[in-house]
Design a protein around this motif. Sequence first.
Motif, PDB file in Angstrom:
ATOM      1  N   ARG A 157       0.830  -1.305   0.160  1.00 28.21           N
ATOM      2  CA  ARG A 157      -0.077  -0.115   0.019  1.00 28.21           C
ATOM      3  C   ARG A 157       0.836   1.207   0.155  1.00 28.21           C
ATOM      4  O   ARG A 157       1.907   1.237   0.362  1.00 28.21           O
ATOM      5  CB  ARG A 157      -1.074  -0.056   1.244  1.00 28.21           C
ATOM      6  N   ARG A 158       0.208   2.407  -0.576  1.00 25.15           N
ATOM      7  CA  ARG A 158       1.109   3.478  -0.333  1.00 25.15           C
ATOM      8  C   ARG A 158       1.196   4.115   0.862  1.00 25.15           C
ATOM      9  O   ARG A 158       0.523   3.927   1.934  1.00 25.15           O
ATOM     10  CB  ARG A 158       0.530   4.541  -1.363  1.00 25.15           C
ATOM     11  N   ASN A 159       2.457   4.624   1.126  1.00 23.70           N
ATOM     12  CA  ASN A 159       2.754   5.335   2.283  1.00 23.70           C
ATOM     13  C   ASN A 159       1.776   6.473   2.487  1.00 23.70           C
ATOM     14  O   ASN A 159       2.004   7.369   1.634  1.00 23.70           O
ATOM     15  CB  ASN A 159       4.306   5.588   2.371  1.00 23.70           C
ATOM     16  N   PRO A 160       1.080   6.463   3.681  1.00 20.74           N
ATOM     17  CA  PRO A 160       0.284   7.385   4.004  1.00 20.74           C
ATOM     18  C   PRO A 160       0.845   9.158   4.279  1.00 20.74           C
ATOM     19  O   PRO A 160       0.112  10.146   4.107  1.00 20.74           O
ATOM     20  CB  PRO A 160      -0.824   7.031   5.099  1.00 20.74           C
ATOM     21  N   HIS A 161       1.976   8.715   4.769  1.00 20.40           N
ATOM     22  CA  HIS A 161       2.706  10.000   5.265  1.00 20.40           C
ATOM     23  C   HIS A 161       3.715  10.523   4.060  1.00 20.40           C
ATOM     24  O   HIS A 161       3.960  11.807   4.143  1.00 20.40           O
ATOM     25  CB  HIS A 161       3.458   9.610   6.520  1.00 20.40           C
ATOM     26  N   ARG A 162       4.376   9.409   3.408  1.00 19.63           N
ATOM     27  CA  ARG A 162       5.354  10.244   2.512  1.00 19.63           C
ATOM     28  C   ARG A 162       4.833   9.463   0.955  1.00 19.63           C
ATOM     29  O   ARG A 162       5.213   8.393   0.998  1.00 19.63           O
ATOM     30  CB  ARG A 162       6.619   9.887   2.901  1.00 19.63           C
ATOM     31  N   ALA A 163       4.331  10.479   0.172  1.00 15.88           N
ATOM     32  CA  ALA A 163       3.845   9.888  -1.065  1.00 15.88           C
ATOM     33  C   ALA A 163       4.930   9.349  -1.797  1.00 15.88           C
ATOM     34  O   ALA A 163       4.657   8.523  -2.790  1.00 15.88           O
ATOM     35  CB  ALA A 163       3.134  10.928  -1.675  1.00 15.88           C
ATOM     36  N   ARG A 164       6.018  10.093  -1.788  1.00 25.30           N
ATOM     37  CA  ARG A 164       7.369   9.556  -2.551  1.00 25.30           C
ATOM     38  C   ARG A 164       8.087   8.408  -2.050  1.00 25.30           C
ATOM     39  O   ARG A 164       8.978   7.829  -2.562  1.00 25.30           O
ATOM     40  CB  ARG A 164       8.242  10.925  -2.791  1.00 25.30           C
ATOM     41  N   PHE A 165       7.801   8.034  -0.717  1.00 29.01           N
ATOM     42  CA  PHE A 165       8.401   6.753  -0.425  1.00 29.01           C
ATOM     43  C   PHE A 165       7.975   5.663  -1.058  1.00 29.01           C
ATOM     44  O   PHE A 165       6.984   5.517  -1.693  1.00 29.01           O
ATOM     45  CB  PHE A 165       8.232   6.950   1.090  1.00 29.01           C
ATOM     46  N   ALA A 166       8.746   4.614  -0.868  1.00 32.94           N
ATOM     47  CA  ALA A 166       8.528   3.201  -1.430  1.00 32.94           C
ATOM     48  C   ALA A 166       7.219   2.659  -0.557  1.00 32.94           C
ATOM     49  O   ALA A 166       6.664   3.210   0.399  1.00 32.94           O
ATOM     50  CB  ALA A 166       9.547   2.096  -1.274  1.00 32.94           C
ATOM     51  N   GLU A 167       6.288   1.963  -1.349  1.00 32.30           N
ATOM     52  CA  GLU A 167       5.305   1.237  -0.788  1.00 32.30           C
ATOM     53  C   GLU A 167       5.549   0.503   0.445  1.00 32.30           C
ATOM     54  O   GLU A 167       6.504  -0.069   0.460  1.00 32.30           O
ATOM     55  CB  GLU A 167       4.617   0.441  -1.760  1.00 32.30           C
ATOM     56  N   MET A 168       4.570   0.622   1.355  1.00 37.39           N
ATOM     57  CA  MET A 168       4.509  -0.123   2.635  1.00 37.39           C
ATOM     58  C   MET A 168       4.251  -1.791   2.235  1.00 37.39           C
ATOM     59  O   MET A 168       3.338  -1.992   1.370  1.00 37.39           O
ATOM     60  CB  MET A 168       3.836   0.287   3.610  1.00 37.39           C
ATOM     61  N   ARG A 169       4.983  -2.660   3.054  1.00 39.45           N
ATOM     62  CA  ARG A 169       4.595  -3.897   2.853  1.00 39.45           C
ATOM     63  C   ARG A 169       4.091  -4.382   3.950  1.00 39.45           C
ATOM     64  O   ARG A 169       4.524  -4.365   5.282  1.00 39.45           O
ATOM     65  CB  ARG A 169       5.915  -4.825   2.547  1.00 39.45           C
ATOM     66  N   LEU A 170       2.861  -4.728   4.207  1.00 39.76           N
ATOM     67  CA  LEU A 170       1.959  -5.291   5.420  1.00 39.76           C
ATOM     68  C   LEU A 170       1.829  -6.682   5.586  1.00 39.76           C
ATOM     69  O   LEU A 170       1.528  -7.461   4.536  1.00 39.76           O
ATOM     70  CB  LEU A 170       0.522  -4.527   5.349  1.00 39.76           C
ATOM     71  N   TYR A 171       1.971  -7.071   6.641  1.00 45.39           N
ATOM     72  CA  TYR A 171       1.895  -8.545   7.088  1.00 45.39           C
ATOM     73  C   TYR A 171       0.809  -8.957   8.154  1.00 45.39           C
ATOM     74  O   TYR A 171       0.621  -7.819   8.856  1.00 45.39           O
ATOM     75  CB  TYR A 171       3.374  -9.179   7.562  1.00 45.39           C
ATOM     76  N   VAL A 172       0.272 -10.063   8.149  1.00 48.27           N
ATOM     77  CA  VAL A 172      -0.544 -10.529   9.060  1.00 48.27           C
ATOM     78  C   VAL A 172       0.447 -10.684  10.514  1.00 48.27           C
ATOM     79  O   VAL A 172       1.258 -11.411  10.557  1.00 48.27           O
ATOM     80  CB  VAL A 172      -1.245 -11.709   8.858  1.00 48.27           C
ATOM     81  N   ARG A 173      -0.009 -10.180  11.740  1.00 48.80           N
ATOM     82  CA  ARG A 173       0.510 -10.093  12.985  1.00 48.80           C
ATOM     83  C   ARG A 173       0.805 -11.509  13.520  1.00 48.80           C
ATOM     84  O   ARG A 173       1.798 -11.840  13.845  1.00 48.80           O
ATOM     85  CB  ARG A 173       0.177  -9.240  13.730  1.00 48.80           C
ATOM     86  N   ALA A 174      -0.282 -12.376  13.283  1.00 49.99           N
ATOM     87  CA  ALA A 174      -0.029 -13.628  13.831  1.00 49.99           C
ATOM     88  C   ALA A 174       0.920 -14.337  12.980  1.00 49.99           C
ATOM     89  O   ALA A 174       1.565 -15.294  13.549  1.00 49.99           O
ATOM     90  CB  ALA A 174      -1.478 -14.295  13.639  1.00 49.99           C
TER      91      ALA A 174
END
Length: 264
Positions: A157-174
């Motif tokens: 997903r796109r970084n909500p704080h820095r639009a020019r930064f690389a996309e965030m990679r999100l994982y399931v906590r479990a």
Amino acid sequence: MASESPERLEPQEALSAAQRARIERNRQRARALKEARIVHRSPTDASEGIREISVGKTRALDTGGGFLLEEDVVDAPAPHAARPAPLVHRTEQPRCLECDRLFPQSYLFDTFDYSVCDECRDEEAHALVTRTEAKSEFLLQDCDLDSREPALRCVRRRNPHRARFAEMRLYVRAQVEARALAVWGSAERLQEEREARRTRRQLAEQRAAARRLRALRMDVRSSLFDRTHAPHEHRFADEVYAADAAEYSRTCLDCGHVQTYEKM
């Protein structure tokens, strides 16, 4: 209604074959660009007024409400163009890790290959964490997330704080917690490593603070030494006559040096 005069028809009739061909090519190009933006509208989405829009490599859902919903881009070993169909045969259905029931389809299973049905999905245990949080909180490395089998899936997903930064990679906590236990062996060993790293970090901060304080003291001492003892040209004040000693004296305005002398 009056018919158009022959004068108005002359410019169109005067167009050459090359000009008419260029106009037709431009029209076809504009039509192709317009059709390339609208990928498809499924029957279910059409009834809800939703269509899928593709501009470049970005996919979004046009809700018709004045905004677009960005689709999650799944980072998986095998790319999925669309959400897979539900598993109809019970012999192929996964079993939920929470309720121990078979289920045909769920968000966590389709997106992260995590066998938990939608009814058992928990906001805390199955929350999404960033790659940075997974590495700092659970003491994992890149190879633990990507190279160790099976590689953990994530959504981008796109970084909500820095639009020019690389996309965030999100994982399931479990899944991240389970991977940390597999790497460190047990929850106690993971906690011990956390405490050890916290202690080392505190000691490093204390040593850094001591170095800064020592450097500051040296700077103060060196500045006092330079001001008091460094050779310089004295700037004396007016001389003062001491009648009891029958001598004169004058004091330097910079360093306070007192010079005494007699006059013949």
